[in-house]
Design a protein around this motif. Structure first.
Motif, PDB file in Angstrom:
ATOM      1  N   GLU A 206      -5.749   7.669  -0.472  1.00  0.00           N
ATOM      2  CA  GLU A 206      -6.399   6.760   0.648  1.00  0.00           C
ATOM      3  C   GLU A 206      -5.542   6.527   1.736  1.00  0.00           C
ATOM      4  OE1 GLU A 206      -8.785   3.136  -0.495  1.00  0.00           O
ATOM      5  OE2 GLU A 206      -6.953   2.164   0.743  1.00  0.00           O
ATOM      6  N   GLU A 207      -4.076   6.665   1.505  1.00  0.00           N
ATOM      7  CA  GLU A 207      -3.149   6.259   2.514  1.00  0.00           C
ATOM      8  C   GLU A 207      -2.243   7.553   3.061  1.00  0.00           C
ATOM      9  OE1 GLU A 207      -3.073   3.302   3.391  1.00  0.00           O
ATOM     10  OE2 GLU A 207      -3.844   2.285   1.739  1.00  0.00           O
TER      11      GLU A 207
ATOM     12  N   ASP B 275       0.875  -1.210   0.080  1.00  0.00           N
ATOM     13  CA  ASP B 275      -0.122   0.174  -0.240  1.00  0.00           C
ATOM     14  C   ASP B 275       0.933   1.264  -0.112  1.00  0.00           C
ATOM     15  OD1 ASP B 275      -2.742  -0.871   0.166  1.00  0.00           O
ATOM     16  OD2 ASP B 275      -2.428  -1.737   2.130  1.00  0.00           O
TER      17      ASP B 275
ATOM     18  N   LEU C  62      -3.598   1.289  -3.896  1.00  0.00           N
ATOM     19  CA  LEU C  62      -3.733  -0.219  -4.114  1.00  0.00           C
ATOM     20  C   LEU C  62      -4.961  -0.449  -3.473  1.00  0.00           C
ATOM     21  CD1 LEU C  62      -1.848  -2.278  -5.443  1.00  0.00           C
ATOM     22  CD2 LEU C  62      -0.896  -2.504  -3.321  1.00  0.00           C
ATOM     23  N   ASP C  63      -5.864  -1.032  -4.537  1.00  0.00           N
ATOM     24  CA  ASP C  63      -7.372  -1.355  -4.224  1.00  0.00           C
ATOM     25  C   ASP C  63      -7.426  -2.839  -3.909  1.00  0.00           C
ATOM     26  OD1 ASP C  63     -10.189  -0.833  -3.709  1.00  0.00           O
ATOM     27  OD2 ASP C  63     -10.338  -1.901  -5.440  1.00  0.00           O
TER      28      ASP C  63
ATOM     29  N   ASP D  52      -6.396   5.842  -5.186  1.00  0.00           N
ATOM     30  CA  ASP D  52      -6.529   4.800  -4.007  1.00  0.00           C
ATOM     31  C   ASP D  52      -5.170   3.921  -4.800  1.00  0.00           C
ATOM     32  OD1 ASP D  52      -6.439   2.516  -2.791  1.00  0.00           O
ATOM     33  OD2 ASP D  52      -8.781   2.199  -3.417  1.00  0.00           O
TER      34      ASP D  52
HETATM   35 MG    MG Z   1      -6.251   0.903  -1.147  1.00  0.00          MG
END
Ligand code: MG
Ligand code: FBP
Ligand code: MG
Length: 371
Positions: free
Chosen positions: A100-101, A77, A124-125, A122
């Motif tokens: 997101e992170e 991530d 890494l979804d 995002d």
């Molecule tokens: Mg993610």
């Protein structure tokens, strides 16, 4: 119709020409996005093997912890997040990014020129799927920074999805792909590893209108609202129920993989509002999951809704806002919208009672089938 061997880089230039303009900043930004996706695809494909090299600028990656959503991060991530930042910060097309992170927006450091776009992603979804080797991906959304803004704050990112200039997602699976829209149709590109280029393989993708699959995390059944119970129950009743046809159920727990399946085969995906206090507004994030995916889905002829409102019309209230997400074949999403409206008018109360343990849609007691 573009030539089928068109690369992603060529396609974005020709697409702009076709539309009578040329935005070199946007072209360069999309190129940086595809480069970032190639680095992430390579990092993901290493699995448990040691990473053989470090992409430029990704020398130091923070140790995984708990992110702003309260979720445990995976090392990848954070690697994917760094790859996105380092590949998209230097070119002078964006003035800020949100991920997101990262709790706060990332303002482009003073050593680089700042551009007029905002990049939201995002990195890494579906990363909970990494250790079981199931498809994951990256979701991205490009917005214009408000006029005159060079150091964006949270407020500058809070634009409804209708304002997106481009959006899409990369898939890291058996085949690595980028699916994207610039506001006129959806196009899919497959990473040709021998050439090192994403190549147009799926021009003008359209979501099939006929649906025979639905996707929902059934372990949350006891928390669903009645309109969702009604929809699922009717699907499960199959040929003998009100839908008059059999449905299959799917759940990959990776939004990008579910959306790609829907682009190819049609159907419905739901992560609906539910009654858990912690999850009430929904599970998925508006800015970097729901909005870009909704733009892709609408551009492919489908629909995306909370059940009560079109996703792209929501005015975001916070960077990490969560929303209910229902998307897929248009008629199915409209059906869910109708069920929500009927329920909100006080109709359809037979689905009100908690079904879990007494009358689950998955375990229908014999007595319930006899009335
Ligand atoms: Mg993610
Ligand atoms: O584990 P659950 O509750 O089924 O949730 C699955 C959903 O969560 C997500 O994995 C969230 O994405 P992240 O991996 O980026 O946190 C979606 O891709 C997927 O639809
Ligand atoms: Mg995600």
């Amino acid at each position: 119709m573009p030539h089928r061997r068109t690369t992603f880089s060529r396609f974005i230039i020709e697409d702009q020409r076709r539309r009578g303009g040329s935005d070199t900043e946007l072209t360069a930004l999309l190129n940086d996005v595809q480069t970032a996706c190639k680095f992430i695809a390579t990092a993901v494909a290493r699995g448990s093997l040691k990473q053989p090299y470090t992409p430029i600028g990704v020398e130091t990656v923070a140790a995984p912890g708990v992110n702003v959503h309260g979720e445990m991060q995976k090392p990848l991530d954070l690697i994917a997040n760094e790859i996105f930042l380092r590949n998209c910060e230097f070119g002078g097309q964006v003035c800020g990014m949100a991920s997101e992170e990262m709790e706060e927006p990332y303002v482009i450091p003073a050593q680089f020129p700042r551009g007029r776009y905002l990049l939201v992603f995002d990195p890494l979804d579906g990363s909970s799927n990494l250790d079981v080797n199931v498809t994951v991906g990256t979701i991205f959304s490009i917005l214009r920074a408000p006029e005159g803004v060079t150091e964006p704050t949270v407020e500058d990112f809070l634009q409804p999805g209708t304002q997106q200039v481009a959006a899409g997602f990369a898939l890291y699976g058996p085949v690595d792909m980028i699916i994207t829209t610039f506001g006129e149709g959806v196009h899919g590109f497959t990473l040709d590893r021998e050439v090192g280029a994403y190549t147009l393989t799926h021009p003008n993708m359209r979501i099939p209108e006929k649906a025979c699959e639905f996707a929902i995390n059934a372990s949350n059944e006891r928390f669903w609202e009645p309109p969702v119970r009604r929809y699922v129950e009717e699907c499960i009743e199959g040929k003998t129920g009100p839908r008059g046809q059999d449905f299959n159920m799917r759940w990959v727990a990776s939004l990008v993989a579910e959306v790609y399946r829907i682009l190819i085969r049609g159907g419905l995906f739901m992560y609906p509002r539910d009654t858990r206090p912690s999850c009430k507004p929904g599970r998925l994030r508006l800015l970097y999951e729901a909005n870009p995916i909704a733009m892709v889905v609408e551009q492919a002829g489908g629909a995306a809704s909370t059940g009560r409102q079109r996703i792209l019309d929501i005015k975001p209230e916070s960077l990490h806002q969560r929303v209910p997400l229902i998307l897929g074949s248009k008629a199915e999403v409209e059906r869910l919208d109708r069920y929500h409206a009927a329920y909100d008018r006080g109709e359809d109360l037979k689905f009100e009672a908690p079904l879990f343990g007494t009358r689950s849609v998955f375990i229908t007691p014999v007595s319930a089938t006899q009335d």
